[in-house]
Design a protein around this motif. Structure first.
Motif, PDB file in Angstrom:
ATOM      1  N   PHE A   1       0.836  -1.203   0.000  1.00  0.00           N
ATOM      2  CA  PHE A   1       0.000   0.000   0.000  1.00  0.00           C
ATOM      3  C   PHE A   1       0.867   1.248   0.000  1.00  0.00           C
ATOM      4  O   PHE A   1       0.653   2.178  -0.777  1.00  0.00           O
ATOM      5  N   ILE A   2       1.844   1.245   0.886  1.00  0.00           N
ATOM      6  CA  ILE A   2       2.711   2.416   0.986  1.00  0.00           C
ATOM      7  C   ILE A   2       3.455   2.646  -0.316  1.00  0.00           C
ATOM      8  O   ILE A   2       3.555   3.781  -0.800  1.00  0.00           O
ATOM      9  N   ALA A   3       3.916   1.570  -0.917  1.00  0.00           N
ATOM     10  CA  ALA A   3       4.639   1.717  -2.183  1.00  0.00           C
ATOM     11  C   ALA A   3       3.731   2.289  -3.265  1.00  0.00           C
ATOM     12  O   ALA A   3       4.132   3.186  -4.020  1.00  0.00           O
TER      13      ALA A   3
ATOM     14  N   ALA B   1      -7.384  11.271  -7.320  1.00  0.00           N
ATOM     15  CA  ALA B   1      -8.511  10.340  -7.139  1.00  0.00           C
ATOM     16  C   ALA B   1      -8.000   8.923  -6.896  1.00  0.00           C
ATOM     17  O   ALA B   1      -8.522   8.204  -6.037  1.00  0.00           O
ATOM     18  N   ASP B   2      -6.974   8.538  -7.643  1.00  0.00           N
ATOM     19  CA  ASP B   2      -6.394   7.208  -7.445  1.00  0.00           C
ATOM     20  C   ASP B   2      -5.881   7.046  -6.016  1.00  0.00           C
ATOM     21  O   ASP B   2      -6.086   6.015  -5.381  1.00  0.00           O
ATOM     22  N   ILE B   3      -5.201   8.070  -5.553  1.00  0.00           N
ATOM     23  CA  ILE B   3      -4.647   8.009  -4.202  1.00  0.00           C
ATOM     24  C   ILE B   3      -5.762   7.861  -3.173  1.00  0.00           C
ATOM     25  O   ILE B   3      -5.683   7.038  -2.262  1.00  0.00           O
ATOM     26  N   ARG B   4      -6.804   8.645  -3.361  1.00  0.00           N
ATOM     27  CA  ARG B   4      -7.945   8.538  -2.455  1.00  0.00           C
ATOM     28  C   ARG B   4      -8.487   7.103  -2.452  1.00  0.00           C
ATOM     29  O   ARG B   4      -8.823   6.541  -1.401  1.00  0.00           O
TER      30      ARG B   4
ATOM     31  N   TYR C   1      -6.368   4.805  -0.426  1.00  0.00           N
ATOM     32  CA  TYR C   1      -6.631   4.981   1.003  1.00  0.00           C
ATOM     33  C   TYR C   1      -7.925   4.276   1.386  1.00  0.00           C
ATOM     34  O   TYR C   1      -8.054   3.747   2.504  1.00  0.00           O
ATOM     35  N   GLY C   2      -8.874   4.273   0.458  1.00  0.00           N
ATOM     36  CA  GLY C   2     -10.114   3.539   0.709  1.00  0.00           C
ATOM     37  C   GLY C   2      -9.825   2.057   0.914  1.00  0.00           C
ATOM     38  O   GLY C   2     -10.315   1.443   1.872  1.00  0.00           O
TER      39      GLY C   2
ATOM     40  N   ASP D   1      -5.256   1.772   9.774  1.00  0.00           N
ATOM     41  CA  ASP D   1      -5.629   3.133  10.150  1.00  0.00           C
ATOM     42  C   ASP D   1      -4.962   4.095   9.169  1.00  0.00           C
ATOM     43  O   ASP D   1      -3.745   4.251   9.139  1.00  0.00           O
ATOM     44  N   THR D   2      -5.780   4.784   8.368  1.00  0.00           N
ATOM     45  CA  THR D   2      -5.215   5.653   7.338  1.00  0.00           C
ATOM     46  C   THR D   2      -4.384   6.792   7.934  1.00  0.00           C
ATOM     47  O   THR D   2      -3.429   7.245   7.319  1.00  0.00           O
TER      48      THR D   2
END
Lengths: 87, 87, 87, 87
Positions: free
Chosen positions: A22-24, D38-41, D44-45, D53-54
């Motif tokens: 995820f972090i990557a 949007a991809d990043i969001r 995080y989803g 925990d985001t």
DNA sequence: TCGGAAATCAAGACCC
DNA sequence: GGGTCTTGATTTCCGA
């Protein structure tokens, strides 16, 4: 109290792996985003060296963005009306 | 280490008074803001009980907000053009 | 296809009037809410210029809000007990 | 008073063309940037639905960013030393 | 009414 | 140093 690293050690191997992935992914996406931001800055540089006023250009672009979102809102509203008609 | 209350005790009486006033003012304003939010929710309740679709109403209102900001942007842009002419 | 305005025209005059009133009420309330938000921002400005740390103030206020809601919860609980006793 | 469109008309055809190109380029880049956001969001989803925990993830990422920039600083420093040695 | 998704808002970074 | 951009936090909103 249990230290952070102790706690991390308790995570399953698979979980830890997932976390790293995820972090990557996020870091890669953020990297690309940062590149685009740099590109945009560069274009504004060109704009300026071409003799245009960047402030005005920025305002034009923000106005167009608002216009686009207004169009989107109007379409959304229209869609809602259409649904009412269909029902 | 010095406890929080010890530290607070070291503030001058006047400073402490001022701090309390700021907090009171902010809390009062936030209270009023919360009341307005409640009022708005209530109006949406009426809207719904009147048979209107709140989703549509919300969309109408957000569209009108965008229109207002578009007008503002256009004026700002026009102002910039005017400055160019004046110079 | 029927245009949006055609459809709006089909609403009764009274309905349309009601709709306008709802929208006007909501927009007025939202305007007042926005003013209060601006006022609050202003107070935080004063707070800062007074040398206080706004971050701390924000935390204090949010703590007090939680405490207040806890108190409200406890009162509600107490009320329940009281009812039981009364019944 | 001269209208905005009159003024735009006075720009040379080539200049106008150039202006349009700049705006198109910037808007395209900003569009891509928005997509990445949007991809990043979205990621995080996923993170959240995975039970992480985001807030913590965000903190980790920002720490890593700082560490990376520290490393960059140190390398820059090292480069300076190297130059001194080379000269 | 709770929980998550989305909007909003202010603070900080960053560039000019 | 002024202003814009971005991020992070808070609030708000809606569906289940």
């Amino acid at each position: 109290m249990m230290s952070e690293s102790d706690r991390v050690d308790q995570l399953g191997q698979a979980t830890r792996e997932k976390l790293k992935q995820f972090i990557a992914r996020i870091e890669r996406l953020e990297g690309e985003k940062a590149e685009l931001a740099a590109d945009i800055r560069e274009v504004y540089g060109e704009v300026k060296s071409f003799g245009f006023d960047t402030k005005v250009i920025r305002k034009v672009i923000s106005l167009r963005k608002i216009e686009a979102s207004e169009r989107a809102e109007q379409e959304a509203l229209l869609d809602m009306y259409m649904e009412v008609v269909e029902d």
